[in-house]
Design a protein around this motif. Structure first.
Motif, mmCIF file in Angstrom:
data_model
loop_
_atom_site.group_PDB
_atom_site.id
_atom_site.type_symbol
_atom_site.label_atom_id
_atom_site.label_comp_id
_atom_site.label_asym_id
_atom_site.label_seq_id
_atom_site.Cartn_x
_atom_site.Cartn_y
_atom_site.Cartn_z
ATOM 1 N N GLU A 206 10.261 -2.014 8.933
ATOM 2 C CA GLU A 206 9.773 -2.722 7.756
ATOM 3 C C GLU A 206 10.780 -3.755 7.264
ATOM 4 O OE1 GLU A 206 8.812 0.178 4.840
ATOM 5 O OE2 GLU A 206 7.114 0.976 5.968
ATOM 6 N N ARG A 207 12.031 -3.373 7.239
ATOM 7 C CA ARG A 207 13.055 -4.297 6.735
ATOM 8 C C ARG A 207 13.215 -5.498 7.664
ATOM 9 N NH1 ARG A 207 14.310 0.902 5.668
ATOM 10 N NH2 ARG A 207 15.073 1.454 3.606
ATOM 11 N N GLN A 208 13.201 -5.211 8.948
ATOM 12 C CA GLN A 208 13.357 -6.280 9.936
ATOM 13 C C GLN A 208 12.158 -7.230 9.886
ATOM 14 O OE1 GLN A 208 14.200 -4.704 13.803
ATOM 15 N NE2 GLN A 208 14.055 -6.690 14.820
ATOM 16 N N LEU A 209 10.982 -6.632 9.782
ATOM 17 C CA LEU A 209 9.768 -7.430 9.720
ATOM 18 C C LEU A 209 9.784 -8.328 8.478
ATOM 19 C CD1 LEU A 209 7.575 -7.503 11.764
ATOM 20 C CD2 LEU A 209 6.438 -5.599 10.605
ATOM 21 N N ALA A 210 10.258 -7.773 7.384
ATOM 22 C CA ALA A 210 10.307 -8.542 6.145
ATOM 23 C C ALA A 210 11.211 -9.756 6.308
ATOM 24 C CB ALA A 210 10.801 -7.650 5.001
ATOM 25 N N GLU A 211 12.336 -9.544 6.980
ATOM 26 C CA GLU A 211 13.276 -10.647 7.163
ATOM 27 C C GLU A 211 12.699 -11.700 8.106
ATOM 28 O OE1 GLU A 211 17.991 -11.331 8.322
ATOM 29 O OE2 GLU A 211 16.923 -9.507 8.908
ATOM 30 N N GLN A 212 12.091 -11.229 9.191
ATOM 31 C CA GLN A 212 11.511 -12.160 10.169
ATOM 32 C C GLN A 212 10.433 -13.028 9.535
ATOM 33 O OE1 GLN A 212 10.009 -10.045 13.563
ATOM 34 N NE2 GLN A 212 12.017 -9.247 14.171
ATOM 35 N N LEU A 213 9.601 -12.430 8.729
ATOM 36 C CA LEU A 213 8.455 -13.150 8.179
ATOM 37 C C LEU A 213 8.758 -13.759 6.816
ATOM 38 C CD1 LEU A 213 5.642 -10.635 9.200
ATOM 39 C CD2 LEU A 213 6.630 -12.526 10.488
ATOM 40 N N GLN A 214 9.979 -13.562 6.356
ATOM 41 C CA GLN A 214 10.391 -14.166 5.100
ATOM 42 C C GLN A 214 9.546 -13.714 3.918
ATOM 43 O OE1 GLN A 214 13.127 -16.711 4.406
ATOM 44 N NE2 GLN A 214 13.643 -15.216 5.999
ATOM 45 N N VAL A 215 9.265 -12.435 3.885
ATOM 46 C CA VAL A 215 8.571 -11.865 2.725
ATOM 47 C C VAL A 215 9.307 -10.600 2.316
ATOM 48 C CG1 VAL A 215 6.303 -12.778 3.373
ATOM 49 C CG2 VAL A 215 7.018 -10.524 4.168
ATOM 50 N N SER A 216 8.906 -10.042 1.222
ATOM 51 C CA SER A 216 9.571 -8.831 0.761
ATOM 52 C C SER A 216 9.055 -7.623 1.532
ATOM 53 C CB SER A 216 9.301 -8.608 -0.719
ATOM 54 O OG SER A 216 7.969 -8.227 -0.922
ATOM 55 N N ARG A 217 9.816 -6.582 1.444
ATOM 56 C CA ARG A 217 9.403 -5.373 2.142
ATOM 57 C C ARG A 217 8.111 -4.829 1.552
ATOM 58 N NH1 ARG A 217 12.511 0.268 1.986
ATOM 59 N NH2 ARG A 217 11.077 1.406 3.339
ATOM 60 N N SER A 218 7.894 -5.029 0.262
ATOM 61 C CA SER A 218 6.653 -4.565 -0.365
ATOM 62 C C SER A 218 5.443 -5.177 0.321
ATOM 63 C CB SER A 218 6.634 -4.949 -1.847
ATOM 64 O OG SER A 218 7.901 -4.886 -2.416
ATOM 65 N N SER A 219 5.529 -6.459 0.584
ATOM 66 C CA SER A 219 4.398 -7.136 1.210
ATOM 67 C C SER A 219 4.173 -6.617 2.625
ATOM 68 C CB SER A 219 4.636 -8.643 1.229
ATOM 69 O OG SER A 219 4.735 -9.138 -0.087
ATOM 70 N N VAL A 220 5.264 -6.380 3.325
ATOM 71 C CA VAL A 220 5.132 -5.814 4.665
ATOM 72 C C VAL A 220 4.456 -4.452 4.585
ATOM 73 C CG1 VAL A 220 6.411 -4.854 6.607
ATOM 74 C CG2 VAL A 220 7.084 -7.052 5.631
ATOM 75 N N ARG A 221 4.865 -3.679 3.597
ATOM 76 C CA ARG A 221 4.287 -2.339 3.482
ATOM 77 C C ARG A 221 2.798 -2.396 3.165
ATOM 78 N NH1 ARG A 221 6.870 2.228 3.270
ATOM 79 N NH2 ARG A 221 5.457 3.144 1.747
ATOM 80 N N GLU A 222 2.408 -3.318 2.322
ATOM 81 C CA GLU A 222 0.979 -3.429 2.010
ATOM 82 C C GLU A 222 0.183 -3.782 3.262
ATOM 83 O OE1 GLU A 222 0.042 -5.794 -1.400
ATOM 84 O OE2 GLU A 222 1.595 -4.886 -2.629
#
Lengths: 237, 237
Positions: free
Chosen positions: A42-58
């Motif tokens: 989740e953290r890595q994905l958030a960084e790659q996509l330039q969004v917060s981890r919350s958004s990745v989690r949703e």
DNA sequence: GATGCATGTATGGTCTGACCATATTTGGTC
DNA sequence: GACCAAATATGGTCAGACCATACATGCATC
């Protein structure tokens, strides 16, 4: 999943988690990811996509609800968001919710199940697939000592019919439909008191499929569902 | 969710957002909430259920992905999470994802569509419903000046067949199936070059339904789908 | 009283940063 | 080699803040 937000009056307005969904979907298509592969954390994905981890989690919650990923905590090869394939469980939840909202009626669900089961039985009668599983399920129902046990093998019997079609989508829909009306099945067994009629139906269906008699199989399934869900399944088809 | 039976010792085995989902589902059933009703705001829901707003939001994303709620920003009667009923769009996303994952093949999707459309056409032939809509769609296709425009009315034609069954569930599934194979439809129109064959099919289907000739309608639909998706749809049923 | 604009406010959308729970990995000890 | 403790990576959860949106409110004006 761009239509999730409903009205797309302003196409430029895309919520962050929708962008994440789109990117993950792209990646699945581009990288040829398939069942069993892992997504980045989740953290890595958030960084790659330039969004917060919350958004990745949703976004991950959405994918999970659609039966596409499964999240495991901890560490190791099995941890993280793993691509899975459970369209059935996703459909079950969808149907249950819409039944609760009265968006769908039991009649509609049972009619749909009738459609799929008849279609599958037609295929089964041509291919002869699944006969052994059906026979085993019938024997197990004979030996069942409680309504719950009976219904458990009844599920296996009807699942075998659906699988005999060789179509995973109809099987998944069938599984979901069955799950949505599950509680009515036990009621039916208790209400009937005697499972003789149901078992006679099962044998008639099995024999018709064995003999390649599609017409009889289709008719026997209609009789069977009418017996199990009276006044619900109409003279559909 | 399903694994690890027993051990109810640690209540943390149920994630917070799952609890929220359960509570919202309960409330829908208990309060008899239905389409158009509003859920409490995210902050209020979080306080009521004693969870963080993040968890509430994850639950709402799930409900949204299942086509049960729709969130609107701003203020007023239409703002907030409103109960909706869009099983179709939810199913579309589900199918597209599973197609991407190769969990499902195009063949399976097209076969399932054939099943539903034949079943619906059988109902339509008995009830005579939807004939006007079908006729209008055929006329609009005649007047279409681009593949995209043609396909747009083609969608309307096939949707009319599905709706003629009077079953919202099969209609929703049909809509989702159509959406999942949409891009192949335009390809087909371009490839064929001439829409005469497709239109002849459409007229044959329409006329059969009008005449109450279910058998011909069913056969015409098989021919039509085979023409549009050759080598994909098999001699199913 | 009606109109119109500025302000208020409730709502979802997003982000940050922190901490917890879990399960594997690592490394040290016996 | 076996065993156990610490490190670590992962998802799960929370609190609080700020932004964008769109209706509600109320004041000023006509």
């Amino acid at each position: 999943m761009t239509e999730l937000g409903g009205q797309a009056r302003n196409p430029a307005r895309v919520r962050a988690f929708e962008g994440v969904l789109a990117r993950i979907e792209e990646r699945i298509a581009a990288d040829g990811l398939t069942v069993g592969d892992r997504l980045p954390g989740e953290r890595q994905l958030a960084e790659q996509l330039q969004v917060s981890r919350s958004s990745v989690r949703e976004a991950l919650r959405v994918l999970e609800s659609l039966g596409v990923v499964s999240s495991q905590v901890g560490r190791g090869p099995d941890a993280g968001a793993v691509l899975t394939s459970r369209p059935g469980s996703a459909l079950t939840g969808l149907l249950r919710l819409h039944l609760g909202l009265a968006t769908l009626s039991l009649r509609e669900v049972v009619d749909t199940r009738l459609m799929i089961e008849q279609w599958s039985a037609g295929h089964a009668a041509r291919s002869g697939a699944g006969l052994e599983t059906m026979a085993r399920a019938i024997a197990a129902m004979d030996a069942a000592r409680s309504p719950e046990e009976f219904v458990e093998h009844d599920v296996a019997f009807h699942a075998a019919i659906a699988e005999a079609s060789g179509n995973r989508l109809t099987s998944a829909i069938m599984q979901a439909l069955r799950g949505a009306v599950q509680r009515f099945a036990i009621d039916a067994v208790v209400r009937l008191g005697d499972t003789g009629g149901l078992q006679a139906d099962h044998r008639r269906i099995h024999d018709a499929i064995r003999d390649g008699d599609a017409a009889t199989a289709v008719e026997a399934i209609a009789v069977h569902l009418e017996r199990a869900y009276p006044s619900t399944a109409g003279p559909a088809s």
